[in-house]
Motif scaffolding. Structure first.
Motif, PDB file in Angstrom:
ATOM      1  N   PHE A 182      20.444  13.964  51.542  1.00 56.94           N
ATOM      2  CA  PHE A 182      20.795  12.852  50.668  1.00 56.94           C
ATOM      3  C   PHE A 182      20.080  12.987  49.324  1.00 56.94           C
ATOM      4  CE2 PHE A 182      21.318  10.802  54.945  1.00 56.94           C
ATOM      5  CZ  PHE A 182      22.691  10.688  54.882  1.00 56.94           C
ATOM      6  N   MET A 183      20.731  12.480  48.298  1.00 60.23           N
ATOM      7  CA  MET A 183      20.108  12.482  46.980  1.00 60.23           C
ATOM      8  C   MET A 183      18.908  11.536  46.968  1.00 60.23           C
ATOM      9  SD  MET A 183      19.908  13.444  43.853  1.00 60.23           S
ATOM     10  CE  MET A 183      21.442  14.224  43.340  1.00 60.23           C
ATOM     11  N   VAL A 184      17.768  12.051  46.546  1.00 59.41           N
ATOM     12  CA  VAL A 184      16.572  11.237  46.356  1.00 59.41           C
ATOM     13  C   VAL A 184      16.073  11.441  44.928  1.00 59.41           C
ATOM     14  CG1 VAL A 184      14.183  10.817  47.022  1.00 59.41           C
ATOM     15  CG2 VAL A 184      15.880  11.337  48.783  1.00 59.41           C
ATOM     16  N   PRO A 185      16.114  10.409  44.105  1.00 57.33           N
ATOM     17  CA  PRO A 185      15.557  10.522  42.748  1.00 57.33           C
ATOM     18  C   PRO A 185      14.025  10.451  42.811  1.00 57.33           C
ATOM     19  CG  PRO A 185      17.258   8.800  42.911  1.00 57.33           C
ATOM     20  CD  PRO A 185      16.818   9.141  44.305  1.00 57.33           C
ATOM     21  N   PHE A 186      13.397  11.607  42.933  1.00 53.68           N
ATOM     22  CA  PHE A 186      11.954  11.641  43.125  1.00 53.68           C
ATOM     23  C   PHE A 186      11.215  11.265  41.847  1.00 53.68           C
ATOM     24  CE2 PHE A 186      13.140  14.533  46.646  1.00 53.68           C
ATOM     25  CZ  PHE A 186      12.432  13.929  47.659  1.00 53.68           C
ATOM     26  N   PRO A 187      10.032  10.629  41.990  1.00 52.99           N
ATOM     27  CA  PRO A 187       9.194  10.397  40.816  1.00 52.99           C
ATOM     28  C   PRO A 187       8.953  11.709  40.070  1.00 52.99           C
ATOM     29  CG  PRO A 187       8.303   9.243  42.721  1.00 52.99           C
ATOM     30  CD  PRO A 187       9.418  10.105  43.233  1.00 52.99           C
ATOM     31  N   GLY A 188       9.057  11.652  38.752  1.00 55.25           N
ATOM     32  CA  GLY A 188       8.874  12.848  37.937  1.00 55.25           C
ATOM     33  C   GLY A 188      10.170  13.481  37.493  1.00 55.25           C
ATOM     34  N   VAL A 236      18.223   6.513  50.010  1.00 54.10           N
ATOM     35  CA  VAL A 236      17.534   5.534  49.168  1.00 54.10           C
ATOM     36  C   VAL A 236      18.316   5.277  47.887  1.00 54.10           C
ATOM     37  CG1 VAL A 236      15.241   6.070  50.057  1.00 54.10           C
ATOM     38  CG2 VAL A 236      16.098   7.320  48.065  1.00 54.10           C
ATOM     39  N   PHE A 237      19.226   6.202  47.567  1.00 54.44           N
ATOM     40  CA  PHE A 237      20.091   6.014  46.400  1.00 54.44           C
ATOM     41  C   PHE A 237      21.546   5.977  46.872  1.00 54.44           C
ATOM     42  CE2 PHE A 237      22.894   7.918  43.170  1.00 54.44           C
ATOM     43  CZ  PHE A 237      22.751   6.961  42.177  1.00 54.44           C
ATOM     44  N   VAL A 238      22.252   4.920  46.492  1.00 54.61           N
ATOM     45  CA  VAL A 238      23.665   4.770  46.878  1.00 54.61           C
ATOM     46  C   VAL A 238      24.484   4.593  45.600  1.00 54.61           C
ATOM     47  CG1 VAL A 238      25.346   3.423  48.177  1.00 54.61           C
ATOM     48  CG2 VAL A 238      23.009   3.692  49.062  1.00 54.61           C
ATOM     49  N   PRO A 239      25.357   5.548  45.283  1.00 56.24           N
ATOM     50  CA  PRO A 239      26.143   5.460  44.053  1.00 56.24           C
ATOM     51  C   PRO A 239      27.062   4.240  44.047  1.00 56.24           C
ATOM     52  CG  PRO A 239      26.292   7.653  45.042  1.00 56.24           C
ATOM     53  CD  PRO A 239      25.650   6.763  46.057  1.00 56.24           C
ATOM     54  N   HIS A 240      27.361   3.756  42.844  1.00 60.32           N
ATOM     55  CA  HIS A 240      28.305   2.644  42.718  1.00 60.32           C
ATOM     56  C   HIS A 240      29.624   3.014  43.385  1.00 60.32           C
ATOM     57  CE1 HIS A 240      25.675   0.358  40.243  1.00 60.32           C
ATOM     58  NE2 HIS A 240      25.769   1.115  39.158  1.00 60.32           N
ATOM     59  N   GLN A 261      21.220   3.006  36.803  1.00 63.92           N
ATOM     60  CA  GLN A 261      22.430   2.874  35.993  1.00 63.92           C
ATOM     61  C   GLN A 261      23.675   3.321  36.775  1.00 63.92           C
ATOM     62  OE1 GLN A 261      22.072   4.868  32.156  1.00 63.92           O
ATOM     63  NE2 GLN A 261      19.857   4.543  32.155  1.00 63.92           N
ATOM     64  N   TYR A 262      23.451   4.104  37.833  1.00 60.41           N
ATOM     65  CA  TYR A 262      24.569   4.732  38.540  1.00 60.41           C
ATOM     66  C   TYR A 262      24.671   4.330  40.006  1.00 60.41           C
ATOM     67  CZ  TYR A 262      24.540   7.556  34.348  1.00 60.41           C
ATOM     68  OH  TYR A 262      24.578   7.960  33.026  1.00 60.41           O
ATOM     69  N   GLY A 263      23.817   3.420  40.442  1.00 58.94           N
ATOM     70  CA  GLY A 263      23.874   2.983  41.831  1.00 58.94           C
ATOM     71  C   GLY A 263      22.676   2.125  42.171  1.00 58.94           C
ATOM     72  N   THR A 264      22.542   1.780  43.438  1.00 61.90           N
ATOM     73  CA  THR A 264      21.375   1.034  43.896  1.00 61.90           C
ATOM     74  C   THR A 264      20.303   2.035  44.342  1.00 61.90           C
ATOM     75  OG1 THR A 264      22.286   0.858  46.136  1.00 61.90           O
ATOM     76  CG2 THR A 264      22.761  -0.939  44.610  1.00 61.90           C
ATOM     77  N   PHE A 265      19.066   1.741  44.016  1.00 58.69           N
ATOM     78  CA  PHE A 265      17.982   2.693  44.251  1.00 58.69           C
ATOM     79  C   PHE A 265      16.784   1.967  44.838  1.00 58.69           C
ATOM     80  CE2 PHE A 265      14.661   5.545  41.968  1.00 58.69           C
ATOM     81  CZ  PHE A 265      14.370   6.194  43.156  1.00 58.69           C
ATOM     82  N   ASN A 266      16.449   2.332  46.083  1.00 62.88           N
ATOM     83  CA  ASN A 266      15.256   1.811  46.739  1.00 62.88           C
ATOM     84  C   ASN A 266      14.074   2.695  46.345  1.00 62.88           C
ATOM     85  OD1 ASN A 266      13.223   0.972  48.433  1.00 62.88           O
ATOM     86  ND2 ASN A 266      14.202   1.673  50.308  1.00 62.88           N
ATOM     87  N   LYS A 267      13.181   2.178  45.518  1.00 61.68           N
ATOM     88  CA  LYS A 267      12.070   2.976  44.986  1.00 61.68           C
ATOM     89  C   LYS A 267      10.837   2.986  45.887  1.00 61.68           C
ATOM     90  CE  LYS A 267      13.066   3.011  40.036  1.00 61.68           C
ATOM     91  NZ  LYS A 267      12.519   2.753  38.687  1.00 61.68           N
ATOM     92  N   ASP A 268      11.000   2.531  47.113  1.00 54.78           N
ATOM     93  CA  ASP A 268       9.878   2.549  48.054  1.00 54.78           C
ATOM     94  C   ASP A 268       9.510   4.001  48.356  1.00 54.78           C
ATOM     95  OD1 ASP A 268       8.056   2.238  50.062  1.00 54.78           O
ATOM     96  OD2 ASP A 268       9.439   1.314  51.493  1.00 54.78           O
ATOM     97  N   LYS A 318       7.585   5.491  50.442  1.00 56.66           N
ATOM     98  CA  LYS A 318       7.519   5.980  51.826  1.00 56.66           C
ATOM     99  C   LYS A 318       8.900   6.181  52.447  1.00 56.66           C
ATOM    100  CE  LYS A 318       6.563   1.358  53.782  1.00 56.66           C
ATOM    101  NZ  LYS A 318       6.227   0.684  52.511  1.00 56.66           N
ATOM    102  N   SER A 319       9.953   5.740  51.754  1.00 57.88           N
ATOM    103  CA  SER A 319      11.313   5.929  52.258  1.00 57.88           C
ATOM    104  C   SER A 319      11.991   7.158  51.662  1.00 57.88           C
ATOM    105  CB  SER A 319      12.165   4.686  51.930  1.00 57.88           C
ATOM    106  OG  SER A 319      11.641   3.540  52.568  1.00 57.88           O
ATOM    107  N   MET A 320      11.283   7.912  50.834  1.00 57.88           N
ATOM    108  CA  MET A 320      11.914   8.995  50.076  1.00 57.88           C
ATOM    109  C   MET A 320      12.001  10.298  50.864  1.00 57.88           C
ATOM    110  SD  MET A 320      10.729   8.364  46.155  1.00 57.88           S
ATOM    111  CE  MET A 320      11.369   6.943  45.253  1.00 57.88           C
ATOM    112  N   SER A 321      12.758  10.241  51.951  1.00 56.23           N
ATOM    113  CA  SER A 321      13.070  11.434  52.731  1.00 56.23           C
ATOM    114  C   SER A 321      14.517  11.821  52.470  1.00 56.23           C
ATOM    115  CB  SER A 321      12.873  11.176  54.225  1.00 56.23           C
ATOM    116  OG  SER A 321      13.472  12.206  54.992  1.00 56.23           O
ATOM    117  N   VAL A 322      14.753  13.094  52.252  1.00 56.47           N
ATOM    118  CA  VAL A 322      16.117  13.550  51.973  1.00 56.47           C
ATOM    119  C   VAL A 322      16.974  13.580  53.233  1.00 56.47           C
ATOM    120  CG1 VAL A 322      15.407  14.907  49.977  1.00 56.47           C
ATOM    121  CG2 VAL A 322      15.477  15.991  52.234  1.00 56.47           C
TER     122      VAL A 322
END
Length: 481
Positions: free
Chosen positions: A382-388, A415-419, A397-404, A406-410
C-alpha cells in the motif's frame, strides 16, 4: 565495560506484514553493523543486541542492556517502530536513568524536532548518516575532543529544557573509508535471520548495501538520509563483503539492496569480473531502474551469478507515473523485463496500490500490465506517504491520510486512501491482484520447477494455501474481501 550498545526493537511478523506474515522475513541491519564497526575502529567497546531476530520484548531488552551497564545506547527506528523505540527507551531510563539514549534512522532524520518533542526518553538524535556523527558525538561526550554538543554536526539534543539542532553533517564521500560491517557482533546469522520466502533462497541469505543515495525525485521516496547523489563502494570493497560473508559465514545468496545497483556500469562490470575471477560461487539479486538495463551487462551479470532483478514498476498507469515524477514509460518497463527474462534472470515487479489519482481502473491496469509483460513475481504494497517524502506534505490534497506514525506499514491496512476509493477497495483489490497473478498456470509451473529444498516446498505450500483461502473467502464472504 561496554561503552555503547547498538540495538533495534522487536516487533512480530504479524505487526509488520499483517495477513502476509507467512511470507515475512527478518534481515540483518547493515546500518547497526557499520556504526558498530566504526565505533570499534575508534577504540570504543561495542556490542549489538538486535532484539528483532532475538524476539526480545522491550522489558527484556531494557533489562539485558541495563545489566551490561553501557554509557550509551544507540537505537535505530523507522516510523512504524518509533513508538516502540520510545517505550523501550522509557523502560531503560526507569532502570538506568544515567544511560544516554541516542536515536538514529530514517524517522528522526525526517522529522527530528517533532520526534524529540513527542518522546522525552530520547536524549540525542542523529540526523542523516551516522558513522561520522557517532564518533564526533562519542568523543565529545567522553571529552576526547574539544567539541561541545553544539559543535557536533548532524545532531539534535536536549539543552537545559530546550531542543537544539546543530549544523548538518556532510555526507560521506569516500565510501571505502568505512570498515566492513561488524557482522561478527550479530546473533548467529544463519540461525536468526531469513530472507523473503519468495526469493526461493530462504537459507543462508543476507542483504548487503553497496552504494548510497538516489538522484531521482519520486514523490513517495524519502531521500533525507543518503541524499540525491549516489556514492559507491568500490568493486574491491563489494567483493570483500561478499567474500567475507561467503567464506566466514557460509552465505550462498546475496540480496543487494541498493536503490539502483547497476546504474554505474563500469563498477558493475568490475564486480562481475571479480566474482568470476576469484571463483566465488554465490548467487545474488538486485534492484534496478528499467532505464539502466542493456543486454550486454545482463549477460555478464548472469555469468557472475545474478539470479533475479527487482524493478519498481509501481503502476500500470502512465498518468500516475508522470504525476509521481518516476520518469519512466510503460514501454521502457516492458522492454527491460523482456531483456532480463531473455538473459535467463528472474524478474520481480514491485507495485504500489493506492497512489494519488488511483482508481479501480488504474489498479486493474497495474494487475493486467504485470501479467502482460510476464513478470515472474508480482509484489504489491500500500502507498504510505512517509515522513521526509514530498508526498507526506501533499497527500491530503489527494485523499484521506492517517498520519499516525505507528500505523505506517506498507503491508497493513492503508493509511492513505485516494479520493473516490475506500480502504476496503484497496484491500480487496490488493488481494485480488495477488491471487489472480499467482494462480496463472505459467507462474505455478515456474515455481514448481524452481524447488530446490524442503523450505522451498514449504513456502509454495503456504503460498498456495493462502491463495486458496483468499479465493474461498472472496466467493462466500464477498463483503469482507
Amino acid at each position: 565495560m561496554v561503552d555503547i550498545i547498538f540495538t533495534r526493537i522487536y516487533h512480530s511478523l504479524d505487526e509488520e506484514f499483517g495477513y502476509l506474515s507467512k511470507f515475512g522475513y527478518v534481515e540483518i541491519s547493515n546500518g547497526l553493523c557499520w556504526l558498530a564497526a566504526v565505533a570499534r575502529q575508534h577504540k570504543y567497546n561495542v556490542e549489538i543486541i538486535d532484539a528483532l531476530p532475538l524476539k526480545l520484548n522491550n522489558n527484556d531488552l531494557a533489562s539485558e542492556i541495563a545489566k551490561k551497564s553501557p554509557k550509551y545506547v544507540g537505537i535505530t527506528a523507522c516510523s512504524i517502530d518509533i513508538y516502540g523505540a520510545f517505550d523501550f527507551a522509557s523502560k531503560l531510563k526507569s532502570i538506568r536513568p544515567d544511560i544516554v539514549t541516542i536515536l538514529g534512522g530514517a524517522h528522526i532524520t525526517a522529522v527530528p524536532r517533532e520526534t524529540m518533542e513527542r518522546f522525552p526518553s530520547f536524549d540525542i538524535g542523529v540526523i542523516g548518516e551516522g558513522e561520522d556523527t557517532i564518533i564526533d558525538l562519542l568523543d565529545s561526550l567522553e571529552e576526547k575532543n574539544s567539541k561541545k554538543l553544539s559543535d557536533v554536526n548532524g545532531i539534535i539534543y536536549r539543552d537545559a529544557g530546550n531542543i537544539s539542532v546543530t549544523n548538518p553533517l556532510r555526507s560521506i564521500v569516500d565510501m571505502d573509508s568505512l570498515p566492513l560491517p561488524a557482522w561478527d557482533l550479530l546473533p548467529n546469522i544463519n540461525k536468526h535471520f531469513f530472507a523473503p520466502p519468495w526469493t526461493m533462497h530462504s537459507g543462508k541469505t543476507v542483504t548487503i548495501i553497496t552504494s548510497r543515495g538516489c538522484p531521482y525525485q519520486c514523490i513517495y521516496c524519502d531521500r533525507k538520509i543518503f541524499g540525491n547523489k549516489v556514492r559507491f563502494h568500490s568493486a574491491e570493497y563489494v567483493k570483500d563483503m561478499i567474500k567475507t560473508l561467503h567464506f566466514k559465514y557460509g552465505i550462498l545468496h546475496f540480496r543487494i539492496a541498493d536503490d539502483n545497483f547497476i546504474v554505474n556500469k563500469k563498477r558493475l562490470r568490475e564486480i562481475c569480473d571479480l566474482l568470476r575471477k576469484e571463483n566465488i560461487k554465490v548467487t545474488w539479486s538486485c534492484l534496478a531502474r528499467v532505464d539502466s538495463i542493456d543486454s550486454e551487462n545482463l549477460a555478464l551479470m548472469k555469468k557472475a551469478g545474478c539470479w533475479s532483478i527487482a524493478f519498481g514498476i509501481e503502476t500500470g498507469s502512465q498518468k500516475i507515473h508522470d504525476f509521481e515524477k518516476k520518469k519512466v514509460t510503460l514501454e521502457k518497463i516492458e522492454s527491460a523485463v523482456k531483456l532480463t527474462r531473455k538473459a535467463g534472470i528472474r524478474t520481480i515487479g514491485f507495485n504500489i496500490i493506492g497512489h494519488p489519482l488511483e482508481t479501480i481502473e488504474t489498479i486493474k491496469e497495474t494487475i493486467n500490465f504485470n501479467k502482460k509483460i510476464k513478470i515472474d513475481d508480482f509484489k504489491t504494497q500500500f502507498m504510505v506517504p512517509f515522513p521526509g517524502s514530498e508526498l507526506y506534505q501533499i497527500a491530503e490534497q489527494y485523499g484521506t491520510f492517517n498520519k499516525d506514525w505507528k500505523s505506517m506499514s506498507v503491508f497493513q491496512e492503508p493509511v492513505f486512501v485516494p479520493h473516490g476509493l475506500t480502504k476496503e477497495d484497496l484491500i480487496k483489490w490488493n488481494k485480488k491482484g495477488f491471487w489472480s497473478f499467482y494462480l496463472q498456470p505459467r507462474v505455478i509451473l515456474a515455481y514448481l520447477t524452481h524447488i530446490r529444498s524442503f523450505n522451498d516446498m514449504k513456502m509454495i505450500f503456504m503460498g498456495g494455501f493462502t491463495l486458496i483461502s483468499w479465493k474461498i473467502k472472496a466467493l462466500f464472504y464477498p463483503k469482507h474481501n
